[in-house]
Design a protein around this motif. Structure first.
Motif, PDB file in Angstrom:
ATOM      1  N   ALA A 177       0.634  -1.372   0.116  1.00  0.00           N
ATOM      2  CA  ALA A 177      -0.031   0.011  -0.113  1.00  0.00           C
ATOM      3  C   ALA A 177       0.785   1.197   0.066  1.00  0.00           C
ATOM      4  N   GLU A 178       1.982   1.083   0.785  1.00  0.00           N
ATOM      5  CA  GLU A 178       2.836   2.215   0.794  1.00  0.00           C
ATOM      6  C   GLU A 178       3.355   2.855  -0.430  1.00  0.00           C
ATOM      7  N   GLU A 179       3.596   1.560  -1.422  1.00  0.00           N
ATOM      8  CA  GLU A 179       4.312   2.084  -2.696  1.00  0.00           C
ATOM      9  C   GLU A 179       3.061   2.802  -3.729  1.00  0.00           C
ATOM     10  N   ASN A 180       1.941   2.602  -3.602  1.00  0.00           N
ATOM     11  CA  ASN A 180       0.789   3.200  -4.264  1.00  0.00           C
ATOM     12  C   ASN A 180       0.882   2.638  -5.617  1.00  0.00           C
ATOM     13  N   GLY A 181       1.416   1.649  -5.895  1.00  0.00           N
ATOM     14  CA  GLY A 181       1.485   1.104  -7.391  1.00  0.00           C
ATOM     15  C   GLY A 181       2.706   0.407  -7.781  1.00  0.00           C
ATOM     16  N   PHE A 182       2.622  -0.252  -9.116  1.00  0.00           N
ATOM     17  CA  PHE A 182       3.789  -0.958  -9.465  1.00  0.00           C
ATOM     18  C   PHE A 182       5.032   0.060  -9.799  1.00  0.00           C
ATOM     19  N   ARG A 183       6.172  -0.506 -10.108  1.00  0.00           N
ATOM     20  CA  ARG A 183       7.215   0.446 -10.510  1.00  0.00           C
ATOM     21  C   ARG A 183       6.714   1.031 -11.897  1.00  0.00           C
ATOM     22  N   TYR A 184       6.539   0.334 -13.005  1.00  0.00           N
ATOM     23  CA  TYR A 184       6.021   0.533 -14.091  1.00  0.00           C
ATOM     24  C   TYR A 184       5.041  -0.247 -14.688  1.00  0.00           C
ATOM     25  N   ILE A 185       4.075   0.211 -15.641  1.00  0.00           N
ATOM     26  CA  ILE A 185       3.086  -0.546 -16.151  1.00  0.00           C
ATOM     27  C   ILE A 185       3.466  -1.100 -17.517  1.00  0.00           C
ATOM     28  N   PRO A 186       3.343  -2.418 -17.420  1.00  0.00           N
ATOM     29  CA  PRO A 186       3.707  -3.085 -18.627  1.00  0.00           C
ATOM     30  C   PRO A 186       2.498  -3.101 -19.595  1.00  0.00           C
ATOM     31  N   GLY A 210       2.491  12.787  -7.293  1.00  0.00           N
ATOM     32  CA  GLY A 210       1.718  12.141  -6.414  1.00  0.00           C
ATOM     33  C   GLY A 210       0.410  11.692  -6.866  1.00  0.00           C
ATOM     34  N   GLN A 211      -0.115  12.153  -8.180  1.00  0.00           N
ATOM     35  CA  GLN A 211      -1.574  11.945  -8.467  1.00  0.00           C
ATOM     36  C   GLN A 211      -1.216  10.373  -9.395  1.00  0.00           C
ATOM     37  N   LEU A 212      -2.405   9.815  -9.390  1.00  0.00           N
ATOM     38  CA  LEU A 212      -2.255   8.393 -10.252  1.00  0.00           C
ATOM     39  C   LEU A 212      -2.743   8.529 -11.561  1.00  0.00           C
ATOM     40  N   HIS A 213      -2.013   8.004 -12.425  1.00  0.00           N
ATOM     41  CA  HIS A 213      -2.043   8.191 -13.750  1.00  0.00           C
ATOM     42  C   HIS A 213      -3.088   7.256 -14.391  1.00  0.00           C
ATOM     43  N   THR A 214      -3.910   7.720 -15.445  1.00  0.00           N
ATOM     44  CA  THR A 214      -5.134   7.150 -15.949  1.00  0.00           C
ATOM     45  C   THR A 214      -4.618   6.367 -17.037  1.00  0.00           C
ATOM     46  N   LEU A 215      -5.612   5.734 -17.693  1.00  0.00           N
ATOM     47  CA  LEU A 215      -5.338   5.129 -19.132  1.00  0.00           C
ATOM     48  C   LEU A 215      -5.280   6.246 -20.044  1.00  0.00           C
ATOM     49  N   GLY A 216      -5.993   7.384 -19.868  1.00  0.00           N
ATOM     50  CA  GLY A 216      -5.916   8.351 -20.822  1.00  0.00           C
ATOM     51  C   GLY A 216      -4.593   9.292 -20.747  1.00  0.00           C
ATOM     52  N   ASP A 217      -3.831   9.393 -19.675  1.00  0.00           N
ATOM     53  CA  ASP A 217      -2.519   9.800 -19.171  1.00  0.00           C
ATOM     54  C   ASP A 217      -1.565   9.090 -20.058  1.00  0.00           C
TER      55      ASP A 217
END
Length: 274
Positions: A177-186, A210-217
């Motif tokens: 949870a503290e990492e807030n996501g994967f290192r990179y999106i495959p 710190g904002q989560l990227h979306t598919l649109g991004d």
């Protein structure tokens, strides 16, 4: 979100109604009737077409049978591409059932890789999983698994067993949870109108603010001309319900993007793109 089994099941149980017909110039003992199957988007053709092979071998002379291969409207179908990806690339605008032509002769050496056994498919699939985990977790998750876990993952896909597969794959889709996501999106964006078969680059799920990227991004950065207003772009990139962890989109035209590829895209190993 990793507990959203309804989404996972919808992806897993996606099916494509398909009609297989024997190529007209293949020599047969008698007329070959078409063969119909519901193909799982998440699988590979060479995993689910044993019945097709047996059906048409009944009308073939044994001396005329060599390695089976498939094509759609003149385009050989790559066995190392998931079924859903092949359909989206080549036939998504066609009427159903999807028409696939079966060949037992004249293997297209320049267009297809040989697939002598299902062990080759397994090796390819596990290579994809390992590459995805290298991008997401520095390979830590896959390396901590036992050999039996790897086998269960593969057999779940091979036998179309949702629960068997996701009991193991769930580990590959989680992060602290503290990492807030994967290192990179495959991910890969597949193209049908250019000589470059796909677009791929490193993309982090979280922006510097710190904002989560979306598919649109992701699409705006990697392929801005492919963003269409009718395509939902608000999906968070940090969680992708795909069997090998890879997100793919099909780019059928310069300014349009297809739906999310339900079969789960794979990162094709070097040398396998031909």
């Amino acid at each position: 979100m990793t507990d959203d089994k309804d989404v996972l099941r919808d992806v897993w149980f996606g099916r494509i109604p398909t009609c297989f017909t024997l190529y007209q110039d293949e020599i047969t003992e008698r007329e070959a009737e078409p063969y119909y199957l519901l193909l799982p988007r998440v699988s590979y053709l060479t995993l689910v077409t044993d019945k097709v092979k047996k059906h048409f071998q009944k009308v073939m002379r044994q001396e005329d049978i060599s390695e089976i291969w498939f094509e759609h409207e003149g385009t050989p179908l790559k066995w190392h591409y998931p079924i859903g990806l092949l359909f989206d690339l080549l036939a998504s605008s066609s009427a159903l059932p999807w028409n696939i032509t079966v060949h037992f002769k004249s293997f297209p050496e320049k267009d297809l890789l040989h697939c002598p056994s299902k062990d080759v498919i397994e090796a390819h699939f596990m290579s994809c999983v390992k590459e995805a985990d290298a991008l997401k977790h520095k390979s830590q998750v896959i390396n901590e698994m036992q050999k039996k876990d790897h086998k269960q993952l593969w057999m779940g896909l091979h036998n179309d067993r949702f629960d068997q597969f996701w009991a193991i794959n769930r580990k590959l889709m989680e992060y602290p949870a503290e990492e807030n996501g994967f290192r990179y999106i495959p991910f890969r964006i597949y193209q049908t109108t250019t000589e470059r078969p796909f677009i791929q680059k490193l993309f982090r799920p979280v922006a510097t603010d710190g904002q989560l990227h979306t598919l649109g991004d992701l699409l705006k950065e990697v392929c801005p001309s492919a963003v269409a207003p009718e395509v939902p772009m608000s999906e968070i990139c940090g969680w992708l319900p795909r069997p090998s962890g890879f997100l793919s989109r099909v780019r059928p035209a310069p300014a349009t993007v297809g739906d999310l590829e339900g079969a789960g895209s794979r990162l094709i190993p070097p040398g396998a793109e031909k």
